[in-house]
Motif scaffolding. Structure first.
Motif, PDB file in Angstrom:
ATOM      1  N   THR A  83       4.151  67.465  41.067  1.00 20.20           N
ATOM      2  CA  THR A  83       4.328  67.734  39.635  1.00 20.20           C
ATOM      3  C   THR A  83       3.286  68.707  39.114  1.00 20.20           C
ATOM      4  O   THR A  83       3.567  69.480  38.208  1.00 20.20           O
ATOM      5  N   HIS A  91       8.705  72.072  42.677  1.00 15.64           N
ATOM      6  CA  HIS A  91       7.972  71.503  41.542  1.00 15.64           C
ATOM      7  C   HIS A  91       8.820  70.408  40.910  1.00 15.64           C
ATOM      8  O   HIS A  91       9.932  70.663  40.453  1.00 15.64           O
ATOM      9  N   GLU A  92       8.275  69.216  40.881  1.00 14.07           N
ATOM     10  CA  GLU A  92       8.957  68.059  40.294  1.00 14.07           C
ATOM     11  C   GLU A  92       8.501  67.881  38.851  1.00 14.07           C
ATOM     12  O   GLU A  92       7.390  68.250  38.502  1.00 14.07           O
ATOM     13  N   SER A  93       9.376  67.331  38.021  1.00 10.76           N
ATOM     14  CA  SER A  93       8.958  66.993  36.659  1.00 10.76           C
ATOM     15  C   SER A  93       8.320  65.612  36.681  1.00 10.76           C
ATOM     16  O   SER A  93       8.708  64.739  37.463  1.00 10.76           O
ATOM     17  N   PHE A  94       7.332  65.402  35.822  1.00 12.77           N
ATOM     18  CA  PHE A  94       6.584  64.147  35.831  1.00 12.77           C
ATOM     19  C   PHE A  94       7.387  63.002  35.237  1.00 12.77           C
ATOM     20  O   PHE A  94       7.314  61.880  35.692  1.00 12.77           O
ATOM     21  N   TRP A  95       8.135  63.272  34.183  1.00 11.60           N
ATOM     22  CA  TRP A  95       8.880  62.218  33.486  1.00 11.60           C
ATOM     23  C   TRP A  95      10.356  62.267  33.832  1.00 11.60           C
ATOM     24  O   TRP A  95      10.934  63.327  34.005  1.00 11.60           O
ATOM     25  N   GLY A  96      10.962  61.128  33.883  1.00  7.77           N
ATOM     26  CA  GLY A  96      12.383  60.991  34.155  1.00  7.77           C
ATOM     27  C   GLY A  96      12.649  59.576  34.625  1.00  7.77           C
ATOM     28  O   GLY A  96      11.727  58.857  35.031  1.00  7.77           O
ATOM     29  N   GLN A  99      11.745  59.031  38.349  1.00 10.58           N
ATOM     30  CA  GLN A  99      10.309  59.202  38.544  1.00 10.58           C
ATOM     31  C   GLN A  99       9.547  57.974  38.044  1.00 10.58           C
ATOM     32  O   GLN A  99       8.625  57.485  38.693  1.00 10.58           O
TER      33      GLN A  99
END
Length: 122
Positions: A83, A91-96, A99
């Protein structure tokens, strides 16, 4: 007292580690099988989590507790790196939803593994 807490806590740890592996297996088939390198890492993570979860149910070994904590912390660190800086170009998103689910399960597993190790050493 610690004797009565250890078995249910160990079963809970096994289920948490297996759940983390199952989440990664689902995510592999859902999307990450398309992502170069990261997809394979999700599959390896899933296999490790499921095997480690099963082993925790069968054996009472301090090394397995350490491995469970290392698995959970290692997965969280890999997620944090992906993230913040990206990992192998992804690149991963932090929120979801996924996750947060995986992060919560892995954080709980890391804390429970640390607690069980502390009880074992006491």
């Amino acid at each position: 007292m610690a004797r009565y807490v250890e078995l249910p806590a160990r079963v809970a740890l096994a289920l948490l580690v297996a759940a983390a592996g199952a989440i990664h297996l689902y995510l592999y088939f859902d999307y990450f099988h398309r992502v170069h390198v990261i997809g394979v890492l999700f599959l390896v993570n899933a296999a490790a989590g499921l095997v480690l979860g099963a082993a925790l149910l069968v054996r009472r070994d301090s090394l397995l507790l350490l491995a469970a904590g290392g698995y959970a912390i290692g997965t969280l660190v890999g997620f944090a790196i992906s993230t913040r800086w990206g990992l192998f170009g992804y690149h991963e998103s932090f929120w979801g939803g996924w996750q947060e689910a995986a992060g919560g399960v892995e954080l709980a597993a890391a804390l429970l593994a640390a607690l069980l190790l502390a009880l074992r050493l006491a």
